[in-house]
Design a protein around this motif. Sequence first.
Motif, short mmCIF file in Angstrom:
data_model
loop_
_atom_site.label_atom_id
_atom_site.label_comp_id
_atom_site.label_asym_id
_atom_site.label_seq_id
_atom_site.Cartn_x
_atom_site.Cartn_y
_atom_site.Cartn_z
N PHE A 72 0.84 -1.19 0.00
CA PHE A 72 0.00 0.00 0.00
C PHE A 72 0.88 1.24 0.00
N TYR A 73 0.25 2.37 -0.26
CA TYR A 73 0.99 3.62 -0.44
C TYR A 73 0.71 4.55 0.72
N VAL A 74 1.76 5.11 1.28
CA VAL A 74 1.58 6.05 2.38
C VAL A 74 1.66 7.47 1.81
N TYR A 75 0.56 8.19 1.82
CA TYR A 75 0.52 9.50 1.17
C TYR A 75 1.41 10.51 1.87
N GLU A 76 1.46 10.46 3.18
CA GLU A 76 2.20 11.48 3.94
C GLU A 76 3.69 11.43 3.65
N THR A 77 4.23 10.21 3.54
CA THR A 77 5.68 10.10 3.33
C THR A 77 6.01 9.74 1.90
N LYS A 78 4.98 9.55 1.08
CA LYS A 78 5.15 9.18 -0.33
C LYS A 78 6.01 7.94 -0.51
N GLU A 79 5.76 6.94 0.29
CA GLU A 79 6.50 5.69 0.10
C GLU A 79 5.49 4.55 -0.06
N THR A 80 5.97 3.49 -0.68
CA THR A 80 5.13 2.32 -0.83
C THR A 80 5.63 1.25 0.14
N VAL A 81 4.73 0.76 0.95
CA VAL A 81 5.10 -0.31 1.87
C VAL A 81 4.76 -1.63 1.20
N LYS A 82 5.77 -2.47 1.06
CA LYS A 82 5.55 -3.74 0.39
C LYS A 82 5.95 -4.85 1.35
N ALA A 83 5.19 -5.93 1.34
CA ALA A 83 5.48 -7.02 2.26
C ALA A 83 6.82 -7.65 1.92
N VAL A 84 7.69 -7.82 2.91
CA VAL A 84 8.96 -8.51 2.71
C VAL A 84 8.64 -9.95 2.31
N GLN A 85 7.78 -10.55 3.12
CA GLN A 85 7.25 -11.87 2.77
C GLN A 85 5.75 -11.80 2.94
#
Lengths: 282, 394
Positions: A138-151
């Motif tokens: 999912f995408y974090v709008y505040e920090t403009k980063e995408t969090v992706k599951a490691v596993q």
Amino acid sequence: MRFESTEQYVATDELKMAVNAAITLQKPLLIKGEPGTGKTMLAEQVAQSLGRKIISWNIKSTTKAQQGLYEYDAVSRLRDSQLGDDRVHDVANYIVKGKLWEAFESDGEAPVLLIDEIDKADIEFPNDLLHEIDKMEFYVYETKETVKAVQRPIVVITSNNEKELPDAFLRRCFFHYISFPDKQTMTDIVNVHYPNLKQELLKEALEVFFEVREVTGIKKKPSTSELLDWIRLLVAEDMDADALKNRDKASAIPPLHGALLKNEQDVQLLEKLAFMARRELA
Amino acid sequence: MLIGFFFHLKESGLPVSITEFLALNQAMKAGVVGWTVDEFYQLSRTCLVKDEALYDRFDRAFGSYMEGVEAVTEETFKDIPEDWLAKQAEKFLTEEDKAKIEALGGLDKLMETFRERMKEQNERHQGGNKWIGTAGTSPFGAYGYNPEGIRIGQDKSRHRKAVKVWDKRQFFNLDKDVELGTRNIKVALRKLRKFAREGAEEELDLDDTIRSTARNAGYLDIKMVPERHNAVKVLMLFDIGGSMDDHIRTCEELFSAAHNEFKHLEFFYFHNYIYEFLWKDNNRRHNDRISTLDLMHKYGPDYKVIFVGDATMSPYEIAYPGGSVEHWNKEPGSVWMERMKEVYKNLVWLNPQPEQYWDTIPSCQMAKELVDDRMFPLTVAGIDNAIKALRKKV
């Protein structure tokens, strides 16, 4: 990496297969079933049996999908800006991670993520999680980063059928309905919980239990957890197997029925049946 | 092979999708299960069926696909030698069953009847109680309950242990024929939501915080507001009994959907039309009533009123004093409806009767006029329009 029955949990072949299929294909597993058949317990046992961490997200009627991802704590940031705290310059300091994020980030082996009682939430809740569960990012709008599951975490979702779930959501899940255990499985389950129980008492108790379940018109059928409570009471009261066995038709109410029947009307129903049986005998 | 299976399930009325089918293929490839039919049954059910109410349908579809029950037609049995059938019958019948056959006049008699039926019957049959086929109570066929029956198209007794797992059909009482659930009704009803803030102050009110912070010479002054809740108030009045029995299922769905959707929901029953009293419990309708006047006083004009009824009755029941079928009513139903309209500006009538029949039923037209044409059919689209009418500011 296969899920098997554990010392505390008896899983049927079907259930094991469903769990293993979900793990192998990395799809969420949706579990439904009568209350008290061990839906929530399953996730804990999967975690234990595979030696994984469990992260549970308990859903309430007010839970929003966003809360599972992250929340932005604007108030703390405002306060810090007033107090001249240096942390204020980085918005990331005020992002509070949700359960899903926690599960995505977890290092080591993929954890088990339990989304408990998903049907409690708003009707649109499952739809809001479609992408996140599917792509595991999912995408974090505040920090403009995408969090992706490691596993990809092993996702177990339970539902009590209070609300119907949307089709698009269902299509992405594997589904298993835990049907009510038969006598043999039930014996195994009780044995797992009370290993030293006298077999005779257990046999009689199960007899009574399934009899009560089959009474027509009963509102809340006693389930596994009620049976276990009841057996614990029987043991605590040092009840004899004969006490259960020798009850003829005239006393249709099992001893210590409070643990089995949670509904006043059900107790009354049984009393009425007992009364009618007595009258027939007389 | 699996493609055929997929289409077979679709034809059997299971809502299977390609995504799910691909998942099944993937799982097979990944070797989640071995190559026994039982395991395949479990895996395919896990992948393809997402509702326990559909388990029974799946079991039947799976059974018919795997065993080729479909292929059992009269042709198959036309030229069956008698002794073969007898042997088959013997193989499957217990001593007990056989004793019962004697009761029917012996195996010979049964065979004779069987051949006669065979002649009479000229197409494959399912259900029913006479023809040869599956799932009936005729003594000929399979999946039936006649202890004297000859089983055709089922290889083991379903009442014994060795039965195949999908043949057990243990989920058969969960099947529901209605494809439409309460979900789409809920989605329609939710448009009626009206959010208002009440209760504990839990949310940050950004505008107010900025304003008061500015007033506070830049020092943070946090303002909180209560969370938004659905505050719409709904009063539902159901017609019950008589001609409404045909619509009970739709009404139950509507009721359960509404029950989940609105916190402030009150419901009462009436019979055919609204008169001077209503009731909440159908078992105690003669003892435990609320007078309609009390109702109008108790639930204020901010309530939105939904009548649910088929408005199918004699016109007298609406227009005349004493017209009610159940009691002597001093004032006609129409007067009560006028009073209701006086109090509740937002009022609609949902009618489970199909819309095209309304014009042909005089009472229906009268009822429609009495609610100022705000009568809508009890369908998802109808509910949608009814909600729109309820939302109108008056």
